[in-house]
Design an enzyme around this catalytic site. Structure first.
Site, PDB file in Angstrom:
ATOM      1  N   GLU A 162      10.613  15.851  14.985  1.00  0.00           N
ATOM      2  CA  GLU A 162      10.721  15.494  13.401  1.00  0.00           C
ATOM      3  C   GLU A 162       9.982  16.409  12.600  1.00  0.00           C
ATOM      4  O   GLU A 162       8.741  16.441  12.933  1.00  0.00           O
ATOM      5  CB  GLU A 162      10.567  13.884  12.992  1.00  0.00           C
ATOM      6  N   GLU A 220       9.771   0.856  10.422  1.00  0.00           N
ATOM      7  CA  GLU A 220      11.017   1.709  10.123  1.00  0.00           C
ATOM      8  C   GLU A 220      10.356   3.156  10.548  1.00  0.00           C
ATOM      9  O   GLU A 220       9.383   3.451   9.413  1.00  0.00           O
ATOM     10  CB  GLU A 220      11.188   1.635   8.658  1.00  0.00           C
ATOM     11  N   LYS A 235       0.873  -1.254  -0.045  1.00  0.00           N
ATOM     12  CA  LYS A 235       0.050  -0.166   0.149  1.00  0.00           C
ATOM     13  C   LYS A 235       0.779   1.322  -0.177  1.00  0.00           C
ATOM     14  O   LYS A 235       1.601   1.499   1.021  1.00  0.00           O
ATOM     15  CB  LYS A 235      -1.188   0.088   1.242  1.00  0.00           C
ATOM     16  N   CYS A 266      13.896  10.385   6.525  1.00  0.00           N
ATOM     17  CA  CYS A 266      13.604   9.817   7.781  1.00  0.00           C
ATOM     18  C   CYS A 266      15.164  10.045   8.588  1.00  0.00           C
ATOM     19  O   CYS A 266      15.249  10.163   9.883  1.00  0.00           O
ATOM     20  CB  CYS A 266      13.540   8.314   7.778  1.00  0.00           C
TER      21      CYS A 266
HETATM   22  P1  NAD Z   1       2.860   8.333   7.683  1.00  0.00           P
HETATM   23  O1  NAD Z   1       3.042   7.521   9.196  1.00  0.00           O
HETATM   24  O2  NAD Z   1       1.712   9.471   7.811  1.00  0.00           O
HETATM   25  O3  NAD Z   1       2.275   7.331   6.780  1.00  0.00           O
HETATM   26  C1  NAD Z   1       2.907   6.191   6.149  1.00  0.00           C
HETATM   27  C2  NAD Z   1       2.220   5.062   5.580  1.00  0.00           C
HETATM   28  O4  NAD Z   1       1.195   4.646   6.446  1.00  0.00           O
HETATM   29  C3  NAD Z   1       1.193   5.585   4.500  1.00  0.00           C
HETATM   30  O5  NAD Z   1       0.712   4.745   3.411  1.00  0.00           O
HETATM   31  C4  NAD Z   1      -0.253   5.848   5.067  1.00  0.00           C
HETATM   32  O6  NAD Z   1      -1.096   5.782   4.180  1.00  0.00           O
HETATM   33  C5  NAD Z   1      -0.157   4.977   6.176  1.00  0.00           C
HETATM   34  N1  NAD Z   1      -0.917   5.263   7.294  1.00  0.00           N
HETATM   35  C6  NAD Z   1      -1.328   6.202   8.000  1.00  0.00           C
HETATM   36  N2  NAD Z   1      -2.334   6.098   8.948  1.00  0.00           N
HETATM   37  C7  NAD Z   1      -2.322   4.824   8.903  1.00  0.00           C
HETATM   38  C8  NAD Z   1      -2.980   3.707  10.015  1.00  0.00           C
HETATM   39  N3  NAD Z   1      -3.797   4.265  10.656  1.00  0.00           N
HETATM   40  N4  NAD Z   1      -2.757   2.471   9.643  1.00  0.00           N
HETATM   41  C9  NAD Z   1      -2.131   1.932   8.780  1.00  0.00           C
HETATM   42  N5  NAD Z   1      -1.502   2.773   7.944  1.00  0.00           N
HETATM   43  C10 NAD Z   1      -1.433   4.154   8.045  1.00  0.00           C
HETATM   44  O7  NAD Z   1       4.123   8.702   7.368  1.00  0.00           O
HETATM   45  P2  NAD Z   1       4.331   9.851   6.035  1.00  0.00           P
HETATM   46  O8  NAD Z   1       3.802  11.153   6.305  1.00  0.00           O
HETATM   47  O9  NAD Z   1       3.980   9.063   4.736  1.00  0.00           O
HETATM   48  O10 NAD Z   1       6.025   9.602   5.923  1.00  0.00           O
HETATM   49  C11 NAD Z   1       6.741  10.314   6.911  1.00  0.00           C
HETATM   50  C12 NAD Z   1       7.213   9.460   8.038  1.00  0.00           C
HETATM   51  O11 NAD Z   1       7.952   8.477   7.407  1.00  0.00           O
HETATM   52  C13 NAD Z   1       8.423  10.419   8.657  1.00  0.00           C
HETATM   53  O12 NAD Z   1       8.119  10.102  10.311  1.00  0.00           O
HETATM   54  C14 NAD Z   1       9.781   9.546   8.470  1.00  0.00           C
HETATM   55  O13 NAD Z   1      10.627   9.517   9.360  1.00  0.00           O
HETATM   56  C15 NAD Z   1       8.989   8.111   8.117  1.00  0.00           C
HETATM   57  N6  NAD Z   1      10.008   7.407   7.164  1.00  0.00           N
HETATM   58  C16 NAD Z   1      11.010   6.491   7.862  1.00  0.00           C
HETATM   59  C17 NAD Z   1      11.819   5.742   6.905  1.00  0.00           C
HETATM   60  C18 NAD Z   1      12.590   4.839   7.745  1.00  0.00           C
HETATM   61  O14 NAD Z   1      13.346   3.999   7.103  1.00  0.00           O
HETATM   62  N7  NAD Z   1      12.831   4.528   9.287  1.00  0.00           N
HETATM   63  C19 NAD Z   1      11.847   5.801   5.873  1.00  0.00           C
HETATM   64  C20 NAD Z   1      11.070   6.795   5.121  1.00  0.00           C
HETATM   65  C21 NAD Z   1      10.298   7.594   5.871  1.00  0.00           C
END
Ligand code: NAD
Length: 494
Positions: A390, A255, A180, A289
């Site tokens: 962050e 992650e 997804k 991230c």
């Molecule tokens: P997010 O948590 O808002 O969304 C990530 C994914 O989760 C999306 O596909 C979203 O649709 C889904 N999602 C949202 N709410 C959900 C729920 N309740 N249940 C299941 N899925 C849900 O994050 P974002 O804004 O897309 O990305 C930014 C974040 O991702 C930052 O905190 C960043 O640090 C982190 N990130 C971490 C890594 C890593 O490798 N550690 C890599 C990239 C991004």
């Protein structure tokens, strides 16, 4: 904006077929650099995700996939890598249009995604168990098996690369997947689905559903037919995923976010540290991230490092990612830019010293995109929110320190533990400091290089488990012991 008639409507991939959502609902996908509508994609709800889960379950339990040999799976992954390269130009341009990042960075992501499939293609045939000597007349050994159905939820900052990091190890290990993508950046993941289909994976082995996180993502995390959920995204969302996954005690890897220290000692090469500080903070618009968003610098080098950055900042050319020479694109969405801007306000109110940026660039070229200037706050106190939370955008905080001990304390003074870097010419100090950093990814005299060969993931609230490298395939394998009794005498216990 384009007229509605000109906008392409995409399907999502469920059970080998390209379909719309059952409800018929769609979401508009925008180019963050100019607000243009790029496409419409299905807005999957729980029913659609359940269809995808059933397809993946059937493909795992009954389909031909379980019978493919590791060699066959490896060859399929090599073909996916070839397919990504063959469509590399299209994928990179699409990634830039959908995410906003400069084309050169998108090209890097495409190359990394292809390399990732190749790495795990090679690894498919190296999965192996072990035999153990046991205190009985038994041949006892350990075999590794795929976990089953894997729900994979990815963020918007590296849409194609994150898709590759999830799918490649899972497929190499013999699992079936439902991927997804994030709501706002599904386009390259759908193209990846096309490439995977062309290669000839059986229906249901890879499904790609486009839908809202709290609905489609939550269904993947909660559904009892899913054996594992692998998530990359924010720490708050990670907590929700973990708790949704408890119903069937599914395997969880996370992650999550970071607030990563980039520590510069006074004996570092100044010019290299300036470059590393800017690249660490502003690559991919700071939407990384592992971004080096907290610059900690030894006081005697503080002024020279900040001056050096301010001198080079004008070279970070803002613009649409497809324009030549652009080094920083727009933020991914209007709402995300507002979040980042709210942190800039917080920083000012907290008394951090704004030394550059902090506002939207002016001019017609920027009017329709979510642009924001690279921003540096100096003299930031460790307790300030801009230093603790962050921000996930082009905002760097600078905090001076006096001793190595203080640098280590400040570096570790965070709930996160994803990445950290140290700049020094003293190899003993470098190793001493790295040894005390509570972070899963560390660099010395560089920032950001990542390799498919090495484990990616964080300490503390930056996550659970590791992706990539040998560790990445471990996360998609079960472990089974087999004991073959060589003593045919009845045990005579009763
Ligand atoms: P997010 O948590 O808002 O969304 C990530 C994914 O989760 C999306 O596909 C979203 O649709 C889904 N999602 C949202 N709410 C959900 C729920 N309740 N249940 C299941 N899925 C849900 O994050 P974002 O804004 O897309 O990305 C930014 C974040 O991702 C930052 O905190 C960043 O640090 C982190 N990130 C971490 C890594 C890593 O490798 N550690 C890599 C990239 C991004």
């Amino acid at each position: 904006m384009k007229t509605a008639a000109a906008v392409k409507t995409c399907d999502m991939l469920i059970n080998g077929k390209w379909v719309q959502a059952r409800s018929g609902e769609t979401r508009e996908i925008l180019d963050p650099g100019n607000g243009e509508v790029l496409a419409r994609v299905p807005r999957a709800d729980r029913e659609d995700v359940r269809d995808a889960v059933k397809a993946a379950r059937d493909a795992f339990d009954k389909g031909p996939w379980r019978k493919t040999t590791a060699l066959e799976r490896g060859k399929l992954l090599f073909k996916i890598a070839d397919g990504i390269r063959a469509h590399g130009k299209m994928l990179a341009e699409l990634e830039t249009r959908n995410n906003g990042k400069p084309l050169a960075e998108a090209e890097f992501d495409v190359a990394d995604a292809a390399n990732c499939f190749e790495f795990y293609g090679g690894l498919a045939t190296k999965i192996h168990g072990e035999t153990m000597q046991v205190p009985a007349n038994s041949v006892s050994f350990v075999v590794r098996e795929p976990l089953g159905v894997c729900g994979q939820i990815i963020p918007w900052n590296y849409p194609l690369m994150m898709g590759a990091w999830k799918l490649a190890p899972a497929l190499a290990a013999g699992n079936t997947c439902i991927l997804k993508p994030a709501e706002v950046t599904p386009l390259t993941a759908l193209e990846l689905g096309r490439i995977i289909q062309e290669v000839g994976l059986p229906p249901g082995v890879v499904n790609i559903v486009t839908g809202p996180g709290p609905v489609a993502g939550d269904e993947l995390a909660a559904n009892h037919q899913v054996d594992k959920v692998a998530f990359t995204g924010g720490t708050q969302t990670g907590r929700k995923i973990m708790s949704a996954a408890t119903g069937n005690v599914k395997r969880v890897t996370l992650e999550l976010g970071g607030k990563n220290p980039n520590v510069v000692f006074a004996d570092a090469d100044l010019e290299a540290a300036v470059d590393g500080a800017l690249f660490g903070a502003f690559a991919n618009q700071g939407e990384v991230c592992s971004a080096g968003s907290r610059l900690l610098v030894e006081r005697s080098m503080h002024k020279a490092l900040v001056d050096g950055m301010l001198k080079k900042i004008p070279r970070i050319k803002l613009g649409h990612g497809l324009e030549s020479g652009v080094k920083m694109g727009p933020l991914v969405s209007a709402s995300h830019r507002e979040t980042v801007e709210s942190y800039i306000q917080i920083g000012k109110q907290e008394g951090a010293k704004l030394v550059c940026g902090g506002k939207r660039p002016q001019g017609a070229a920027f009017a329709k995109g979510n642009f924001l200037e690279p921003t540096i706050f100096d003299d930031v106190k460790p307790a300030m929110r801009v230093s603790r939370e962050e921000i996930f955008g082009p905002v760097l905080t600078v905090t001076p320190f006096d001793t190595e001990e203080e640098a280590i304390r400040l570096a570790n003074d965070t709930e996160y533990g994803l990445a950290a870097a140290v700049w020094t010419k003293n190899v003993t100090r470098a190793l001493r400091v790295v040894g005390q950093l509570r972070a899963g990814i560390t660099w010395v005299n560089t920032y950001h290089p990542t390799y498919n060969e090495l484990p990616w993931g964080g300490y503390k609230q930056s996550g659970i488990g590791r992706e990539l490298g040998l560790y990445g395939i471990e996360a998609y394998l079960e472990t089974k012991q087999v004991n073959i009794n060589l003593d045919e005498t009845p045990i005579g216990w009763y």
